[in-house]
Scaffold this active site. Structure first.
Site, PDB file in Angstrom:
ATOM      1  N   HIS A   1      42.610  46.475  45.084  1.00 16.81           N
ATOM      2  CA  HIS A   1      43.381  47.726  45.056  1.00 16.81           C
ATOM      3  C   HIS A   1      43.514  48.292  46.472  1.00 16.81           C
ATOM      4  CE1 HIS A   1      41.707  48.249  40.752  1.00 16.81           C
ATOM      5  NE2 HIS A   1      43.000  48.009  40.623  1.00 16.81           N
TER       6      HIS A   1
ATOM      7  N   LYS B   1      42.206  53.591  26.620  1.00 20.49           N
ATOM      8  CA  LYS B   1      41.080  52.966  27.309  1.00 20.49           C
ATOM      9  C   LYS B   1      39.898  53.919  27.335  1.00 20.49           C
ATOM     10  CE  LYS B   1      43.554  49.896  30.482  1.00 20.49           C
ATOM     11  NZ  LYS B   1      43.691  49.492  31.897  1.00 20.49           N
TER      12      LYS B   1
ATOM     13  N   ARG C   1      48.827  39.643  40.689  1.00 25.34           N
ATOM     14  CA  ARG C   1      47.823  38.616  40.983  1.00 25.34           C
ATOM     15  C   ARG C   1      48.304  37.239  40.553  1.00 25.34           C
ATOM     16  NH1 ARG C   1      43.372  41.824  37.724  1.00 25.34           N
ATOM     17  NH2 ARG C   1      45.213  41.805  36.441  1.00 25.34           N
TER      18      ARG C   1
ATOM     19  N   SER D   1      39.269  45.065  37.916  1.00 27.10           N
ATOM     20  CA  SER D   1      38.177  45.999  37.623  1.00 27.10           C
ATOM     21  C   SER D   1      37.307  45.473  36.489  1.00 27.10           C
ATOM     22  CB  SER D   1      38.739  47.377  37.259  1.00 27.10           C
ATOM     23  OG  SER D   1      39.408  47.942  38.353  1.00 27.10           O
TER      24      SER D   1
END
Length: 160
Positions: A16, A40, A89, A127
């Site tokens: 990040h 979440k 990614r 994460s």
């Protein structure tokens, strides 16, 4: 030009940080916006995540850290932003992010999404991966900043 980099950042990783630093070279102001996602259950509180990002980006002059709930496009418009920043990614990220970018475009036509490919050394990093490694006592010092590593170790004390 103002750009928004939205996410849950639970916690902020070196991946990040890499996207933030590179974005700062492209835009006048980068707002790192921590999203309150009702779907979440974060490990860190909203305030903790905001503080972690402030600490991680204190060396950057054109970063603002904020939090919000609701639609990202509404937040971006309220901030006067013209760009959303998203890190990619892998190909699997691209499919989901492209769908989100197209959806956002239908909601806010003047808002563009800019995709930045992660640097090679962070292409595997998320994460979730960091939290899993920390949970089982693995080394995370090469994945997150020192303050975040300390906070994670406090969340997952060693089980001896």
């Amino acid at each position: 030009m103002i750009a928004i980099y939205p996410g849950s950042f639970d916690p902020i990783t070196l991946g990040h940080q890499d996207i933030i630093e590179r974005s700062c070279q492209l835009f006048d102001l980068v707002v790192v916006a921590v999203l309150r996602n009702p779907n979440k259950t974060p490990l860190f509180s909203m305030n903790d995540r905001v503080e972690q990002i402030i600490t991680a980006t204190q060396h950057l002059e054109n970063v603002k850290v904020d939090s919000f709930s609701g639609l990202t496009v509404d937040y971006a418009e309220a901030m006067g932003a013209k760009v959303l920043i998203r890190g990619l990614r892998a190909v699997s990220d691209f499919e989901m992010e492209l769908q989100m970018a197209h959806t956002n475009k239908t909601l806010a036509d003047r808002l563009e999404t800019v995709f930045l490919a992660t640097s090679n050394e962070y292409s595997f990093l998320s994460s979730s991966v960091v939290k899993e490694i920390a949970k089982f006592g693995g080394s995370i010092d090469h994945l997150v900043s020192e303050p975040v590593a300390i906070a994670l170790k406090q969340q997952y004390p060693s089980q001896s």
